[in-house]
Design an enzyme around this catalytic site. Structure first.
Site, PDB file in Angstrom:
ATOM      1  CB  CYS A  54      -8.684 -17.607  15.138  1.00 23.85           C
ATOM      2  SG  CYS A  54      -7.227 -16.566  15.144  1.00 23.85           S
TER       3      CYS A  54
ATOM      4  CE1 TYR B 155      -9.092 -10.247   0.126  1.00 24.65           C
ATOM      5  CE2 TYR B 155      -7.711  -9.788   2.027  1.00 24.65           C
ATOM      6  CZ  TYR B 155      -8.788  -9.470   1.220  1.00 24.65           C
ATOM      7  OH  TYR B 155      -9.545  -8.380   1.516  1.00 24.65           O
TER       8      TYR B 155
ATOM      9  NE  ARG C 142      -3.776  -0.305   2.200  1.00 28.02           N
ATOM     10  CZ  ARG C 142      -4.945  -0.338   1.559  1.00 28.02           C
ATOM     11  NH1 ARG C 142      -5.419   0.746   1.016  1.00 28.02           N
ATOM     12  NH2 ARG C 142      -5.645  -1.443   1.493  1.00 28.02           N
TER      13      ARG C 142
HETATM   14  C1  FAD Z   1      -6.629 -23.526  17.073  1.00 26.69           C
HETATM   15  C2  FAD Z   1      -6.174 -22.106  17.183  1.00 26.69           C
HETATM   16  C3  FAD Z   1      -7.072 -21.139  17.579  1.00 26.69           C
HETATM   17  C4  FAD Z   1      -6.653 -19.813  17.714  1.00 26.69           C
HETATM   18  N1  FAD Z   1      -7.554 -18.870  18.097  1.00 26.69           N
HETATM   19  C5  FAD Z   1      -7.170 -17.579  18.189  1.00 26.69           C
HETATM   20  C6  FAD Z   1      -8.102 -16.563  18.548  1.00 26.69           C
HETATM   21  O1  FAD Z   1      -9.288 -16.848  18.760  1.00 26.69           O
HETATM   22  N2  FAD Z   1      -7.665 -15.288  18.625  1.00 26.69           N
HETATM   23  C7  FAD Z   1      -6.362 -14.938  18.361  1.00 26.69           C
HETATM   24  O2  FAD Z   1      -6.021 -13.744  18.418  1.00 26.69           O
HETATM   25  N3  FAD Z   1      -5.449 -15.877  18.020  1.00 26.69           N
HETATM   26  C8  FAD Z   1      -5.821 -17.178  17.932  1.00 26.69           C
HETATM   27  N4  FAD Z   1      -4.906 -18.136  17.562  1.00 26.69           N
HETATM   28  C9  FAD Z   1      -3.504 -17.760  17.360  1.00 26.69           C
HETATM   29  C10 FAD Z   1      -3.247 -17.231  15.947  1.00 26.69           C
HETATM   30  O3  FAD Z   1      -3.742 -18.123  15.000  1.00 26.69           O
HETATM   31  C11 FAD Z   1      -1.759 -17.017  15.770  1.00 26.69           C
HETATM   32  O4  FAD Z   1      -1.320 -16.137  16.759  1.00 26.69           O
HETATM   33  C12 FAD Z   1      -1.430 -16.441  14.392  1.00 26.69           C
HETATM   34  O5  FAD Z   1      -1.732 -17.346  13.382  1.00 26.69           O
HETATM   35  C13 FAD Z   1       0.050 -16.081  14.322  1.00 26.69           C
HETATM   36  O6  FAD Z   1       0.338 -15.605  13.072  1.00 26.69           O
HETATM   37  P1  FAD Z   1       1.829 -15.606  12.525  1.00 26.69           P
HETATM   38  O7  FAD Z   1       1.756 -15.079  11.137  1.00 26.69           O
HETATM   39  O8  FAD Z   1       2.731 -14.927  13.484  1.00 26.69           O
HETATM   40  O9  FAD Z   1       2.290 -17.124  12.549  1.00 26.69           O
HETATM   41  P2  FAD Z   1       1.691 -18.425  11.878  1.00 26.69           P
HETATM   42  O10 FAD Z   1       0.226 -18.354  11.721  1.00 26.69           O
HETATM   43  O11 FAD Z   1       2.256 -19.551  12.665  1.00 26.69           O
HETATM   44  O12 FAD Z   1       2.344 -18.415  10.438  1.00 26.69           O
HETATM   45  C14 FAD Z   1       3.718 -18.568  10.236  1.00 26.69           C
HETATM   46  C15 FAD Z   1       3.945 -19.126   8.852  1.00 26.69           C
HETATM   47  O13 FAD Z   1       5.330 -19.146   8.605  1.00 26.69           O
HETATM   48  C16 FAD Z   1       5.640 -20.291   7.870  1.00 26.69           C
HETATM   49  N5  FAD Z   1       7.059 -20.606   8.072  1.00 26.69           N
HETATM   50  C17 FAD Z   1       7.665 -20.943   9.235  1.00 26.69           C
HETATM   51  N6  FAD Z   1       8.981 -21.158   9.042  1.00 26.69           N
HETATM   52  C18 FAD Z   1       9.206 -20.928   7.723  1.00 26.69           C
HETATM   53  C19 FAD Z   1      10.347 -21.005   6.915  1.00 26.69           C
HETATM   54  N7  FAD Z   1      11.556 -21.336   7.406  1.00 26.69           N
HETATM   55  N8  FAD Z   1      10.236 -20.723   5.584  1.00 26.69           N
HETATM   56  C20 FAD Z   1       9.020 -20.378   5.059  1.00 26.69           C
HETATM   57  N9  FAD Z   1       7.890 -20.312   5.789  1.00 26.69           N
HETATM   58  C21 FAD Z   1       7.987 -20.578   7.101  1.00 26.69           C
HETATM   59  C22 FAD Z   1       4.723 -21.366   8.439  1.00 26.69           C
HETATM   60  O14 FAD Z   1       4.541 -22.418   7.502  1.00 26.69           O
HETATM   61  C23 FAD Z   1       3.453 -20.571   8.701  1.00 26.69           C
HETATM   62  O15 FAD Z   1       2.557 -20.683   7.617  1.00 26.69           O
HETATM   63  C24 FAD Z   1      -5.309 -19.476  17.429  1.00 26.69           C
HETATM   64  C25 FAD Z   1      -4.409 -20.465  17.025  1.00 26.69           C
HETATM   65  C26 FAD Z   1      -4.828 -21.772  16.889  1.00 26.69           C
HETATM   66  C27 FAD Z   1      -3.849 -22.816  16.450  1.00 26.69           C
END
Ligand code: FAD
Length: 452
Positions: A45, A64, A24
């Protein structure tokens, strides 16, 4: 002149928020996202709702698609590309495409958004029938297993909010459930009055709870599909086991590259989401945050935080100036029709943080008595020395999140308990009693401090 290059590792909440914000601000930037899995930008989540069957199609959890980012936002999304090493000196990321083909990608700015990984080193965790539920691909495998093998009994290891959400989902599928938790109460971090309501709720849905039981190992009976979960006080048998033992920050790329980790073990960042390495930012479940009540670094991985941090990292990596100051630890969940929510510090956290905490627990109604009067329990924690609000927790069949959000704002504003009873919070019979729960709890806290 070649375009400036922003590379982002990880394509879910933090990574895609960063990419979107950077795009953006800078239409000219070359933005590349490396994602080791096959999906980007999905709502983890929502996974429990996919497991229960309330969400039928896993694609509905994808906000998306990779194609959308490529076509509509001009972002290069490389799926099944796992970053294996960062070379900050030469500004290179070395990755493996499809687990075998080496690829090297140069960057000018890099954002690490690798999230967290299930915190489990239980022997037997790799047996067929044992799952974690922290990503979309894993949830699809788990639901397929449930539908094809039709296990009758489940053991869920871990009694935090994700363990309870999985228990709720499995219960909707008719499974017999045992929840095994290491802590003395379920819902670690919640006050005993709130945990007691959670235990009541589970008991009323015939969920067996085994507390203070650290799981030692899992074993299986060959060719029978039967599993045994061995813990401190015995063994539980099951046809399916889910490990919901929390997550740990993925730092395997950042640490060897020289990024400083904080006391929680997650990547340390400043308020611009900059790591200790020049030109490298990090955001989401791989970083620690500053707790705005205690002032201390905490690891509190949540999607809501990952999105905000990703946006800030994206803005700064694109040359802007944005800050993320920290969190107050707000969490809400709804299991078996009951809401559980918390914000700020628990009594124990507050004491460990050097405060002189006191607390009150109240019972009131979530809405007017003549509309059914659902029971609401709340706990308010404050500092005896300053009167400052430190934390609030609530459980109720409805309206829990409404109260917790008001308390979270009060924590951000550093309000004292004396400020709260006169707040102009909403009232109408369907939403609250004339005296709203947060106001009642604060009034009781003020009275209790006067009596001291
Ligand atoms: C069952 C469940 C319910 C949840 N409910 C809630 C809720 O109600 N409210 C809330 O706020 N949060 C909730 N969460 C937490 C929330 O989903 C996470 O905090 C959020 O997804 C974190 O986002 P992120 O992008 O930091 O990490 P992630 O979602 O873990 O994404 C990280 C990505 O990086 C990729 N990756 C890792 N290492 C590498 C590498 N070396 N090379 C390339 N790619 C890599 C992984 O494959 C992954 O796709 C929940 C989580 C779960 C599991």
């Amino acid at each position: 002149m070649p375009a400036e290059r922003l590379v982002i590792i990880g394509g879910v909440a933090a990574g895609m928020s960063a990419a979107t914000r950077a795009r953006r601000l800078r239409p000219d930037l070359e933005i590349t996202v490396l994602e080791k899995g096959g999906d980007v930008s999905y709502g983890a989540c929502g996974l429990p709702f996919y497991l229960s069957g309330e969400v039928q199609n896993p694609d509905d959890l994808v906000v998306y698609t990779a194609d959308y980012f490529r076509e509509k936002r001009g972002i290069i999304v490389l799926l099944r590309h796992e970053a294996a090493q960062i070379e900050p000196g030469r500004k290179l990321v070395h990755a493996l495409k499809e687990r075998s083909q080496p690829v090297t990608i140069p960057y000018d700015k890099l954002i690490i958004a690798t999230g967290g990984a299930p915190a489990t080193n239980i022997p037997g965790a790799d047996l067929p029938g044992v799952f974690t539920s922290n990503d979309l691909a894993g949830a699809i495998r788990l639901r397929k297993f449930l539908e094809e093998k039709r296990p009758q009994r489940a053991v869920i290891v871990g009694s935090g909010y994700i363990g309870l959400e999985v228990a709720d989902a499995f219960s909707k599928r008719g499974l017999e459930i045992t929840l095994v938790g290491r802590s003395a109460g379920i819902f670690e971090g919640f006050a005993p009055e709130i945990c007691a309501r959670a235990e009541e709720t589970l008991a009323s849905h015939s969920i067996r709870v085994v507390k203070s039981a650290a799981v030692k190992s899992i074993s299986g009976v060959p060719n029978s599909g039967e599993l045994f979960v061995h813990h401190d006080s015995g063994s539980e048998s099951a046809g399916v086991v889910v490990l919901a033992t929390g997550i740990k920050p993925q730092t395997a790329l950042a640490e060897p590259a020289g990024a400083r980790l904080g006391p929680t073990g997650a990547i340390a960042v400043d308020n611009r989401m900059q790591t200790s390495i020049n030109s490298i930012y990090a955001a989401g479940d791989c970083v620690e945050s500053r707790h705005l009540v205690s002032g201390k670094p905490v690891y509190f991985p949540l999607g809501t935080t990952a999105n905000k941090q990703g946006r800030v990292a994206g803005e700064n990596a694109a040359g802007g100036h944005a800050t993320f100051e920290g969190i107050v630890g707000t969490l809400a969940t709804k299991v078996f029709g009951i809401e559980f929510a918390r914000t700020g510090l628990s009594f124990e956290d507050a004491r460990a943080g050097g405060f002189h905490p006191d607390s009150v627990a109240i019972e009131t109604l979530a809405h007017a008595k003549y509309l059914g009067g659902a029971r609401l329990t709340a706990v308010l924690v404050w500092d005896r020395s300053s009167g400052r609000l430190l934390g609030f927790q609530v459980t109720s069949p409805e309206g829990g999140a409404k109260r917790i959000d008001a308390a979270a704002v009060a924590l951000h504003a550093r309000l004292s308990i004396a400020d709260i009873p006169s707040l102009d919070l909403s009232y109408a019979p369907p939403f609250a009693g004339v005296w709203e729960a947060l106001l009642i709890a604060a009034k009781e806290a003020v009275n209790k401090s006067r009596r001291r």
